[in-house]
Scaffold this active site. Structure first.
Site, PDB file in Angstrom:
ATOM      1  N   SER A  58       0.823  -1.308   0.010  1.00  0.00           N
ATOM      2  CA  SER A  58      -0.085  -0.060  -0.018  1.00  0.00           C
ATOM      3  C   SER A  58       0.830   1.429   0.055  1.00  0.00           C
ATOM      4  O   SER A  58       2.095   1.233   0.182  1.00  0.00           O
ATOM      5  CB  SER A  58      -0.815  -0.077   1.262  1.00  0.00           C
ATOM      6  OG  SER A  58      -0.117   0.307   2.389  1.00  0.00           O
ATOM      7  N   SER A  74       0.922   3.725   2.330  1.00  0.00           N
ATOM      8  CA  SER A  74       0.818   4.267   3.532  1.00  0.00           C
ATOM      9  C   SER A  74       2.200   4.948   3.889  1.00  0.00           C
ATOM     10  O   SER A  74       2.134   5.827   4.891  1.00  0.00           O
ATOM     11  CB  SER A  74       0.273   3.565   4.654  1.00  0.00           C
ATOM     12  OG  SER A  74       1.241   2.482   4.846  1.00  0.00           O
ATOM     13  N   LYS A 130       5.028   0.720   9.524  1.00  0.00           N
ATOM     14  CA  LYS A 130       4.828   2.047   9.888  1.00  0.00           C
ATOM     15  C   LYS A 130       6.017   2.779  10.581  1.00  0.00           C
ATOM     16  O   LYS A 130       6.843   1.878  10.735  1.00  0.00           O
ATOM     17  CB  LYS A 130       3.498   2.200  10.915  1.00  0.00           C
ATOM     18  CG  LYS A 130       2.228   1.517  10.527  1.00  0.00           C
ATOM     19  CD  LYS A 130       1.766   2.347   9.240  1.00  0.00           C
ATOM     20  CE  LYS A 130       0.377   1.659   8.751  1.00  0.00           C
ATOM     21  NZ  LYS A 130      -0.124   2.252   7.523  1.00  0.00           N
ATOM     22  N   SER A 178      -3.372   6.624   5.457  1.00  0.00           N
ATOM     23  CA  SER A 178      -2.365   5.529   6.053  1.00  0.00           C
ATOM     24  C   SER A 178      -3.486   5.012   7.609  1.00  0.00           C
ATOM     25  O   SER A 178      -3.944   5.896   8.483  1.00  0.00           O
ATOM     26  CB  SER A 178      -1.239   5.997   6.768  1.00  0.00           C
ATOM     27  OG  SER A 178      -0.830   5.153   7.687  1.00  0.00           O
TER      28      SER A 178
END
Length: 268
Positions: free
Chosen positions: A73, A75, A136, A228
């Protein structure tokens, strides 16, 4: 692929058991069964004997040394792109058992600014994504007071400083088409780039947060701030969910094919 690690463990155990029986039991037993006569070895035994060392080495490497992950993704744009294949240091935060992810040898703890891979804890107990691998950036450490309001991050009451680098009219190019800005976020001890939508204020209180990070947990956010699913929405990350620290891009295979310019990049 959540099934790959359990399958690797099972195959390693099965082939290892067959290899051990062949080496220590069957070869020492009287050879009455023609299937075990020299020159006519059972095909399963031969296959297990060939594959066990390879499977064992792969299991040890990806469990205790480094493991590859694919970024699915956007994010973490601009730091990581969709299609990046990253290497994750598996011993940075301690040696962990496969499947259960239980830490058996403590080595270190995440630092502010680390990009970490972890098992997503889920927003609800029946969250279909629960247990999937997410990536993250660590923003808050145990005991930190973290605030996020209208795009402004504060840590222990101190606002984090930002510097605009340039406008990004087309957004992140991966689903968020709103005009955006590329900024440097002066996270204490680890400045890095983030992408922020120009209309963050129009989003209102979406993702706003005020919390104290509990002991044994961390607060994480994506660098693509307005695209995100991170700790602003599902809370803090338990230490037990950590998989390791991302440190390098070893390949990129995105929508436009292989991009060699991404190969070898360190994860900022």
């Amino acid at each position: 692929m959540r099934w790959f690690e359990p399958l690797l463990v099972i195959l390693t155990l099965v082939t290892g058991l067959v290899w051990a029986l062949d080496k220590w039991v069957w070869k020492r037993a009287p050879r009455e069964d023609s299937l075990l006569d020299e020159g006519h070895e059972n095909g399963l035994i031969e296959t297990a004997r060939s594959f066990f060392p390879v499977l064992a080495i792969v299991l040890v490497l990806r469990t205790f040394i480094a493991e590859p992950f694919r970024i699915p993704s956007g994010s973490m744009i601009p730091s990581l792109q969709i299609g990046d294949f990253i290497l994750v240091n598996k011993f940075a935060y301690g040696l962990r058992l496969p499947i259960s992810n239980t830490r058996i040898v403590p080595i270190g703890d995440p630092k502010r600014g680390d990009v970490v891979v972890f098992k997503y804890p889920g927003m609800t107990p029946d969250d279909p994504q629960k247990g999937e691998d997410f990536v993250k950036r660590v923003i808050g450490l145990p005991g930190d007071r973290v605030g996020y309001h209208m795009g402004q991050l504060t840590i222990n009451g101190v606002p984090v400083k930002y510097q605009t680098i340039r406008a990004v009219p087309d957004g992140d190019g991966e689903g968020m088409a709103r005009p955006s800005e590329l900024r440097t976020e002066d996270l204490p001890g680890h400045p890095h780039q983030i992408l922020v939508s120009d209309d963050s204020l129009a989003l209102g209180a979406q993702g706003d947060q005020d919390l104290v990070v509990p002991q044994g947990q961390y607060f994480v956010m994506g660098d693509n701030r307005d695209n995100s699913l991170d700790g602003r929405f599902w809370g803090t990350l338990p230490e037990a969910n950590l998989r390791g620290r991302a440190f390098a891009v070893w390949m990129h295979w995105g929508h436009d094919g292989i991009n060699l310019s991404r190969v070898g990049h360190s994860v900022p």
